[in-house]
Write a protein that holds these residues in place. Sequence first.
Motif, PDB file in Angstrom:
ATOM      1  N   LEU A 166      -4.635 -20.577  26.604  1.00 59.09           N
ATOM      2  CA  LEU A 166      -4.370 -20.364  28.023  1.00 59.09           C
ATOM      3  C   LEU A 166      -3.393 -19.204  28.207  1.00 59.09           C
ATOM      4  O   LEU A 166      -2.449 -19.061  27.426  1.00 59.09           O
ATOM      5  N   TYR A 167      -3.648 -18.387  29.220  1.00 56.55           N
ATOM      6  CA  TYR A 167      -2.695 -17.367  29.641  1.00 56.55           C
ATOM      7  C   TYR A 167      -2.290 -17.767  31.049  1.00 56.55           C
ATOM      8  O   TYR A 167      -3.050 -17.608  32.004  1.00 56.55           O
ATOM      9  N   VAL A 168      -1.101 -18.352  31.157  1.00 55.88           N
ATOM     10  CA  VAL A 168      -0.617 -18.907  32.417  1.00 55.88           C
ATOM     11  C   VAL A 168       0.277 -17.880  33.088  1.00 55.88           C
ATOM     12  O   VAL A 168       1.267 -17.440  32.504  1.00 55.88           O
ATOM     13  N   VAL A 169      -0.092 -17.504  34.321  1.00 56.84           N
ATOM     14  CA  VAL A 169       0.689 -16.496  35.029  1.00 56.84           C
ATOM     15  C   VAL A 169       1.203 -17.035  36.352  1.00 56.84           C
ATOM     16  O   VAL A 169       0.500 -17.739  37.074  1.00 56.84           O
ATOM     17  N   HIS A 170       2.441 -16.717  36.594  1.00 55.74           N
ATOM     18  CA  HIS A 170       3.056 -16.959  37.903  1.00 55.74           C
ATOM     19  C   HIS A 170       3.129 -15.586  38.558  1.00 55.74           C
ATOM     20  O   HIS A 170       3.721 -14.656  38.000  1.00 55.74           O
ATOM     21  N   LEU A 171       2.477 -15.443  39.690  1.00 55.13           N
ATOM     22  CA  LEU A 171       2.368 -14.150  40.345  1.00 55.13           C
ATOM     23  C   LEU A 171       3.606 -13.845  41.185  1.00 55.13           C
ATOM     24  O   LEU A 171       4.080 -14.685  41.936  1.00 55.13           O
ATOM     25  N   LEU A 172       4.111 -12.621  41.029  1.00 52.84           N
ATOM     26  CA  LEU A 172       5.323 -12.196  41.719  1.00 52.84           C
ATOM     27  C   LEU A 172       5.025 -11.150  42.780  1.00 52.84           C
ATOM     28  O   LEU A 172       4.174 -10.287  42.584  1.00 52.84           O
ATOM     29  N   GLU A 173       5.772 -11.205  43.874  1.00 53.19           N
ATOM     30  CA  GLU A 173       5.664 -10.187  44.911  1.00 53.19           C
ATOM     31  C   GLU A 173       6.589  -9.004  44.632  1.00 53.19           C
ATOM     32  O   GLU A 173       6.345  -7.908  45.103  1.00 53.19           O
ATOM     33  N   GLU A 174       7.640  -9.248  43.893  1.00 51.09           N
ATOM     34  CA  GLU A 174       8.611  -8.204  43.578  1.00 51.09           C
ATOM     35  C   GLU A 174       8.409  -7.723  42.145  1.00 51.09           C
ATOM     36  O   GLU A 174       8.019  -8.487  41.273  1.00 51.09           O
ATOM     37  N   GLU A 175       8.729  -6.460  41.914  1.00 51.65           N
ATOM     38  CA  GLU A 175       8.524  -5.863  40.600  1.00 51.65           C
ATOM     39  C   GLU A 175       9.436  -6.476  39.526  1.00 51.65           C
ATOM     40  O   GLU A 175       9.062  -6.600  38.370  1.00 51.65           O
ATOM     41  N   VAL A 176      10.635  -6.871  39.930  1.00 45.73           N
ATOM     42  CA  VAL A 176      11.593  -7.473  39.003  1.00 45.73           C
ATOM     43  C   VAL A 176      11.713  -8.964  39.332  1.00 45.73           C
ATOM     44  O   VAL A 176      11.910  -9.339  40.490  1.00 45.73           O
ATOM     45  N   THR A 219       0.351 -19.178  26.612  1.00 42.11           N
ATOM     46  CA  THR A 219       1.315 -18.108  26.827  1.00 42.11           C
ATOM     47  C   THR A 219       1.646 -18.110  28.308  1.00 42.11           C
ATOM     48  O   THR A 219       0.737 -18.081  29.145  1.00 42.11           O
ATOM     49  N   VAL A 220       2.922 -18.146  28.641  1.00 41.04           N
ATOM     50  CA  VAL A 220       3.363 -18.171  30.032  1.00 41.04           C
ATOM     51  C   VAL A 220       4.012 -16.839  30.351  1.00 41.04           C
ATOM     52  O   VAL A 220       4.867 -16.366  29.605  1.00 41.04           O
ATOM     53  N   ALA A 221       3.603 -16.246  31.475  1.00 36.75           N
ATOM     54  CA  ALA A 221       4.129 -14.932  31.844  1.00 36.75           C
ATOM     55  C   ALA A 221       4.330 -14.826  33.350  1.00 36.75           C
ATOM     56  O   ALA A 221       3.708 -15.550  34.126  1.00 36.75           O
ATOM     57  N   LEU A 222       5.198 -13.907  33.702  1.00 33.81           N
ATOM     58  CA  LEU A 222       5.381 -13.520  35.103  1.00 33.81           C
ATOM     59  C   LEU A 222       4.646 -12.206  35.288  1.00 33.81           C
ATOM     60  O   LEU A 222       4.824 -11.288  34.493  1.00 33.81           O
ATOM     61  N   GLU A 223       3.805 -12.116  36.296  1.00 25.81           N
ATOM     62  CA  GLU A 223       3.029 -10.902  36.535  1.00 25.81           C
ATOM     63  C   GLU A 223       3.262 -10.411  37.948  1.00 25.81           C
ATOM     64  O   GLU A 223       3.129 -11.164  38.906  1.00 25.81           O
ATOM     65  N   TYR A 224       3.589  -9.144  38.051  1.00 25.49           N
ATOM     66  CA  TYR A 224       3.793  -8.497  39.350  1.00 25.49           C
ATOM     67  C   TYR A 224       2.446  -8.083  39.920  1.00 25.49           C
ATOM     68  O   TYR A 224       1.717  -7.310  39.310  1.00 25.49           O
TER      69      TYR A 224
END
Length: 134
Positions: free
Chosen positions: A31-41, A65-70
């Motif tokens: 799994l590639y788990v992403v939490h989507l971000l509105e801000e670049e940082v 794999t857990v990631a934050l994606e802009y």
Amino acid sequence: MTILVAVADDTISAPVIDTAIRLGEGLGEELYVVHLLEEEVADSEAKHVRDRLRERFADETVVATVALEYVGRTRTRSGPRIAAELLELAADVDISQIVMGHEPKGLAGRLTAGDVAFAVVDAADVPVTIVPTS
């Protein structure tokens, strides 16, 4: 191949994660788990969400794999634009399936912002599993 799991910090995330885990185990895929971000940082709240997600997957048998994606690269964050950016991410990571939630917005919400889930389903080249609200 990998299953892309798009989550937000909302009530639908838990059922989305449970569904993705069952799919990953059943299909033998990571799994590639992403939490989507509105801000670049990423701010502290986003990092907290990421850390909670990592804890959630720590004892699971499926590799995640857990990631934050802009995904706020454009001024308009309409449903179709967010969906397009999510599909770009899916192409970059060699995704075999997408799992995401759907919370109805009502007619006014669909007309003003669009619907990310419907836009992903419409344009995806891979199977999409939509997890509805209970």
